[in-house]
Write an enzyme that holds these catalytic residues in place. Structure first.
Site, PDB file in Angstrom:
ATOM      1  CB  SER A  47      11.407   5.922   0.085  1.00 57.56           C
ATOM      2  OG  SER A  47      11.470   4.923  -0.937  1.00 57.56           O
ATOM      3  CE  LYS A  48      10.325   3.821  -5.413  1.00 58.15           C
ATOM      4  NZ  LYS A  48      10.886   4.486  -5.988  1.00 58.15           N
ATOM      5  CG  ASP A  49       3.853   4.508   2.157  1.00 56.62           C
ATOM      6  OD1 ASP A  49       3.956   3.795   1.153  1.00 56.62           O
ATOM      7  OD2 ASP A  49       4.062   4.842   3.776  1.00 56.62           O
TER       8      ASP A  49
END
Length: 346
Positions: A47-49
């Site tokens: 999710s950090k993208d």
């Protein structure tokens, strides 16, 4: 005649729009319907993208990031990987201060992506000069032309999920979501998503998952940071020994704490039942679901969305290593069977 080729220009066009997948076997004993937002489908496998791309492109828009700039960040691994990936594509240098609690797999991945990595001791106070927070700040001060992402105290972290994850889940559930459950570290995922969802329907229950050894649950309940809550724990990317301003506590209804051991086993169970190779925090969020079901949180009409933040390949030397699990004493509890032995054919 012009050749028309259906292709993406680069990996960054693949960030977001991750699938919502119904959980069947792992949730079969629970009341309600359960769905996982599987963030490993992002190109950087987490999710950090979303936050890395949003923050970097906003810095470019404001003229803060320019050719030859260096991006610096504090990370447990996933944000660092996303920043390193984006830095390669956009042509920036990348320096990362990483917690020693991060798996060897994550650290090796960061180095493989061209990042300069500083591994900092995990079990020191946030204001200790050796902490990854303070090391990142120092590197930023020492590196000319650098920016510090500072995801724990950057409102753009929350904004990224408000603009992407929240609308995606609302659309994918056709507005029928009743519960949103996510692990809370920086708090960006749960806060930004919850803010959007509660604007659509304030009755949606938002539940954060915290770790034993972290201060978030008690702070949510008392608005006081209790240092007595802090002690070492193993789950990466979950919980904190400080209060991130990226967390909007007002949009979170409740926090649930989970243990290292139960979360590790639950992650392995997800992989074995659903075929989704889940990370440690995915196990944590499903362990929270189990505990909430036992407390009667759900009924037959519940439509529960949980976030699986990253991919199991980042934990091969940890929860998917029988050696590591055994070293932690995680095969000693009752009703937990030893893993099957590998058979060598002679």
């Amino acid at each position: 005649m012009e050749n028309k080729i259906d292709a993406y220009n680069n990996l960054l066009e693949l960030v977001g729009n991750t699938p919502l997948i119904k959980l069947n076997k792992i949730a079969s004993a629970f009341k309600g319907n359960f769905f996982a937002k599987v963030e490993a489908f992002n190109p950087g496998h987490s999710s950090k993208d979303r936050i890395a791309l949003h923050i970097i492109e906003e810095a470019e828009r404001r003229g803060i990031l320019k050719e030859g700039s260096t991006i610096i960040e504090t990370t447990s691994g996933n944000t660092g990987f996303s920043i390193a990936m984006i830095s390669i594509i956009k042509g920036y240098d990348c320096i990362l201060a990483v917690s020693s609690k991060s798996s060897k797999d994550k650290i090796d991945m960061l180095r493989s992506m061209g990042a300069q990595v500083y591994v900092c001791p995990a079990h020191v106070s946030a204001d200790d000069p050796r902490s990854y927070y303070e090391v990142a700040k120092r590197l930023h001060q020492e590196t000319e032309g650098s920016i510090y992402i500072n995801q724990y105290f950057n409102e753009l972290n929350t904004d990224a999920h408000y603009k992407s994850t929240g609308p995606e889940i609302w659309k994918q559930t056709n507005g029928h979501i009743t519960h949103f459950i996510a692990c809370s570290g920086t708090g960006g995922t749960i806060s930004g998503t919850a803010k959007y969802l509660k604007e659509q329907n304030p009755d949606i229950r938002v539940i954060g998952v915290d770790a034993f050894g972290s201060v978030l649950k008690k702070y949510h309940e008392t608005k006081e940071l209790d240092p007595n809550e802090i002690y070492p724990y193993r789950i990466e990317g979950l919980g904190k020994n400080l209060i991130p301003t990226a967390t909007i506590f007002e949009v979170i209804d409740e926090f649930v704490k989970v243990t290292d051991e139960e979360s590790a086993h639950m992650a392995r169970n997800i992989s074995r039942t659903e075929g989704i190779f889940a990370g440690y925090t995915s196990g944590a969020v499903m362990q929270a679901v189990k505990q909430l079901d036992e407390l009667g949180e759900f009924d037959e009409n519940s439509n529960v969305v949980v976030v699986f933040p990253d991919h199991g390949s980042r934990y091969m030397s940890k929860i998917y290593s029988d050696q590591w699990m055994g070293d932690q004493g995680f095969f000693d509890s009752k009703n937990v069977k030893e893993p099957k032995k590998i058979e060598f054919v002679k």
